[in-house]
Design a protein around this motif. Structure first.
Motif, mmCIF file in Angstrom:
data_model
loop_
_atom_site.group_PDB
_atom_site.id
_atom_site.type_symbol
_atom_site.label_atom_id
_atom_site.label_comp_id
_atom_site.label_asym_id
_atom_site.label_seq_id
_atom_site.Cartn_x
_atom_site.Cartn_y
_atom_site.Cartn_z
ATOM 1 N N VAL A 30 -51.991 -11.658 -136.113
ATOM 2 C CA VAL A 30 -51.352 -11.978 -134.844
ATOM 3 C C VAL A 30 -52.317 -11.533 -133.760
ATOM 4 O O VAL A 30 -52.759 -10.384 -133.741
ATOM 5 N N MET A 31 -52.674 -12.465 -132.871
ATOM 6 C CA MET A 31 -53.589 -12.152 -131.780
ATOM 7 C C MET A 31 -52.824 -12.157 -130.470
ATOM 8 O O MET A 31 -52.097 -13.103 -130.178
ATOM 9 N N ARG A 32 -52.998 -11.113 -129.716
ATOM 10 C CA ARG A 32 -52.410 -11.011 -128.382
ATOM 11 C C ARG A 32 -53.541 -11.229 -127.388
ATOM 12 O O ARG A 32 -54.450 -10.415 -127.289
ATOM 13 N N LEU A 33 -53.505 -12.371 -126.674
ATOM 14 C CA LEU A 33 -54.578 -12.760 -125.767
ATOM 15 C C LEU A 33 -54.416 -12.013 -124.447
ATOM 16 O O LEU A 33 -53.420 -12.185 -123.748
ATOM 17 N N LEU A 34 -55.388 -11.177 -124.107
ATOM 18 C CA LEU A 34 -55.254 -10.280 -122.963
ATOM 19 C C LEU A 34 -55.988 -10.728 -121.715
ATOM 20 O O LEU A 34 -55.437 -10.670 -120.616
ATOM 21 N N ALA A 35 -57.243 -11.135 -121.827
ATOM 22 C CA ALA A 35 -58.007 -11.548 -120.650
ATOM 23 C C ALA A 35 -59.130 -12.465 -121.097
ATOM 24 O O ALA A 35 -59.876 -12.128 -122.014
ATOM 25 N N ASP A 36 -59.234 -13.607 -120.459
ATOM 26 C CA ASP A 36 -60.284 -14.557 -120.797
ATOM 27 C C ASP A 36 -61.225 -14.695 -119.614
ATOM 28 O O ASP A 36 -60.850 -14.426 -118.475
ATOM 29 N N SER A 37 -62.434 -15.140 -119.865
ATOM 30 C CA SER A 37 -63.428 -15.212 -118.793
ATOM 31 C C SER A 37 -63.008 -16.140 -117.668
ATOM 32 O O SER A 37 -63.475 -16.000 -116.549
ATOM 33 N N ASP A 38 -62.110 -17.072 -117.943
ATOM 34 C CA ASP A 38 -61.634 -17.954 -116.875
ATOM 35 C C ASP A 38 -61.033 -17.133 -115.736
ATOM 36 O O ASP A 38 -61.141 -17.487 -114.584
ATOM 37 N N PHE A 44 -65.716 -10.898 -119.084
ATOM 38 C CA PHE A 44 -65.388 -10.521 -120.444
ATOM 39 C C PHE A 44 -64.222 -11.351 -120.954
ATOM 40 O O PHE A 44 -63.498 -11.981 -120.187
ATOM 41 N N THR A 45 -64.047 -11.318 -122.269
ATOM 42 C CA THR A 45 -62.878 -11.875 -122.930
ATOM 43 C C THR A 45 -62.326 -10.769 -123.805
ATOM 44 O O THR A 45 -63.098 -10.055 -124.465
ATOM 45 N N CYS A 46 -61.015 -10.589 -123.816
ATOM 46 C CA CYS A 46 -60.426 -9.489 -124.578
ATOM 47 C C CYS A 46 -59.143 -9.950 -125.256
ATOM 48 O O CYS A 46 -58.314 -10.618 -124.646
ATOM 49 N N TYR A 47 -58.999 -9.572 -126.530
ATOM 50 C CA TYR A 47 -57.760 -9.833 -127.242
ATOM 51 C C TYR A 47 -57.550 -8.735 -128.279
ATOM 52 O O TYR A 47 -58.470 -8.006 -128.638
ATOM 53 N N ARG A 48 -56.314 -8.617 -128.715
ATOM 54 C CA ARG A 48 -55.946 -7.615 -129.717
ATOM 55 C C ARG A 48 -55.442 -8.352 -130.943
ATOM 56 O O ARG A 48 -54.618 -9.263 -130.835
ATOM 57 N N SER A 49 -55.960 -7.979 -132.123
ATOM 58 C CA SER A 49 -55.539 -8.610 -133.375
ATOM 59 C C SER A 49 -54.909 -7.583 -134.296
ATOM 60 O O SER A 49 -55.448 -6.493 -134.483
ATOM 61 N N THR A 50 -53.795 -7.972 -134.872
ATOM 62 C CA THR A 50 -53.137 -7.164 -135.885
ATOM 63 C C THR A 50 -53.232 -7.944 -137.190
ATOM 64 O O THR A 50 -52.753 -9.082 -137.276
ATOM 65 N N PHE A 51 -53.874 -7.335 -138.183
ATOM 66 C CA PHE A 51 -54.108 -7.991 -139.465
ATOM 67 C C PHE A 51 -53.163 -7.440 -140.526
ATOM 68 O O PHE A 51 -52.989 -6.222 -140.640
ATOM 69 N N LEU A 115 -58.868 -3.996 -131.098
ATOM 70 C CA LEU A 115 -59.129 -4.613 -129.808
ATOM 71 C C LEU A 115 -60.532 -5.202 -129.862
ATOM 72 O O LEU A 115 -61.471 -4.533 -130.300
ATOM 73 N N PHE A 116 -60.671 -6.467 -129.432
ATOM 74 C CA PHE A 116 -61.953 -7.159 -129.413
ATOM 75 C C PHE A 116 -62.298 -7.512 -127.977
ATOM 76 O O PHE A 116 -61.453 -8.017 -127.242
ATOM 77 N N VAL A 117 -63.543 -7.258 -127.593
ATOM 78 C CA VAL A 117 -64.017 -7.611 -126.257
ATOM 79 C C VAL A 117 -65.348 -8.327 -126.403
ATOM 80 O O VAL A 117 -66.220 -7.878 -127.155
ATOM 81 N N PHE A 118 -65.500 -9.443 -125.706
ATOM 82 C CA PHE A 118 -66.762 -10.174 -125.646
ATOM 83 C C PHE A 118 -67.294 -10.050 -124.228
ATOM 84 O O PHE A 118 -66.553 -10.280 -123.271
ATOM 85 N N THR A 119 -68.563 -9.699 -124.130
ATOM 86 C CA THR A 119 -69.169 -9.639 -122.806
ATOM 87 C C THR A 119 -70.587 -10.175 -122.874
ATOM 88 O O THR A 119 -71.343 -9.783 -123.757
ATOM 89 N N PRO A 120 -70.972 -11.117 -122.013
ATOM 90 C CA PRO A 120 -70.058 -11.744 -121.069
ATOM 91 C C PRO A 120 -69.081 -12.661 -121.781
ATOM 92 O O PRO A 120 -69.358 -13.157 -122.867
#
Length: 169
Positions: A30-38, A44-51, A115-120
Motif C-alpha cells: 500500500v503506497m501513500r502518496l505524499l508529495a510529488d514534484s508537480d 522532490f517526490t515522496c511516498y510511504r509504502s507498507t509491504f 518512506l521513499f524520497v526522490f530528489t530531484p
C-alpha cells in the motif's frame, strides 16, 4: 531589510495530511502518496509504502537523474545496491545516487513500512499508479517499459537479486 528577491524559497511549504493522502495499492503493498514534484517545483517526490510479509517491492533498476532515499519506519526491508544485498531495519536510512542499480522487498519473514524520497522529483505519482494497475492486471506490463525515460526508471538484470528472491520464495 533583507532583499527578498535573493531569499525566495524554490517551492512553497508542502503539507499532506495522513487522512488526505492518496492511497495506491497493489496485491503486495500500500503506497501513500505524499508529495510529488508537480507540487514542489521539481524539488522532490515522496511516498510511504507498507509491504506485506515477504512482499517483493521493486526489481533491479536505476535512475539517471534522481537519488532515491529510503527510511525504514518499521519492519525490515531487504535492499540490493549494485550487487550487494543488505537488510535495513527500523530507523535505518539509505541514499542511492543516480546510475546505481538497486532493488527492494520486505525482508523474508517480515513486513516493512518505509518512506521513499526522490530528489530531484519528476512527477512520479502517475508511474506509481501505473504499477498498481499492472499488478492488478488492469494495464499491460509493456506500459512500464515504454515509460522508462518519462519516469527515469530503468530496469536491469541482477542475477544476485533474482537468486535472493528465489531463495526466500
Amino acid at each position: 531589510m533583507p532583499d527578498d528577491s535573493k531569499n525566495t524559497a524554490p517551492f512553497p511549504p508542502v503539507l499532506t495530511r495522513h487522512a488526505e493522502a492518496e492511497i495506491c495499492a497493489d496485491p503486495s503493498s500500500v503506497m501513500r502518496l505524499l508529495a510529488d514534484s508537480d507540487g514542489t517545483a521539481d524539488g522532490f517526490t515522496c511516498y510511504r509504502s507498507t509491504f506485506a510479509e515477504g512482499a517483493v517491492g521493486a526489481p533491479a533498476h536505476f535512475h539517471t537523474k534522481a537519488s532515491e532515499l529510503f527510511f525504514v519506519i518499521s519492519g525490515s526491508l531487504r535492499v540490493l545496491v549494485n550487487e550487494e544485498i543488505t537488510v535495513l531495519g527500523a530507523g535505518d536510512f539509505l541514499a542511492v545516487p543516480p546510475y546505481t542499480p538497486h532493488a527492494f522487498a520486505a525482508a523474508p519473514g517480515s513486513e516493512a513500512d518505509a518512506l521513499f524520497v526522490f530528489t530531484p522529483g519528476m512527477g512520479r505519482f502517475d508511474y506509481l499508479r501505473l504499477l498498481g494497475r499492472v499488478m492488478r492486471g488492469e494495464a499491460d506490463p509493456k506500459e512500464i517499459a515504454e515509460s522508462a525515460e518519462r519516469y527515469d526508471n530503468h530496469y536491469v538484470e541482477s542475477p544476485v537479486w533474482r537468486a535472493a528472491l528465489e531463495e526466500s520464495a
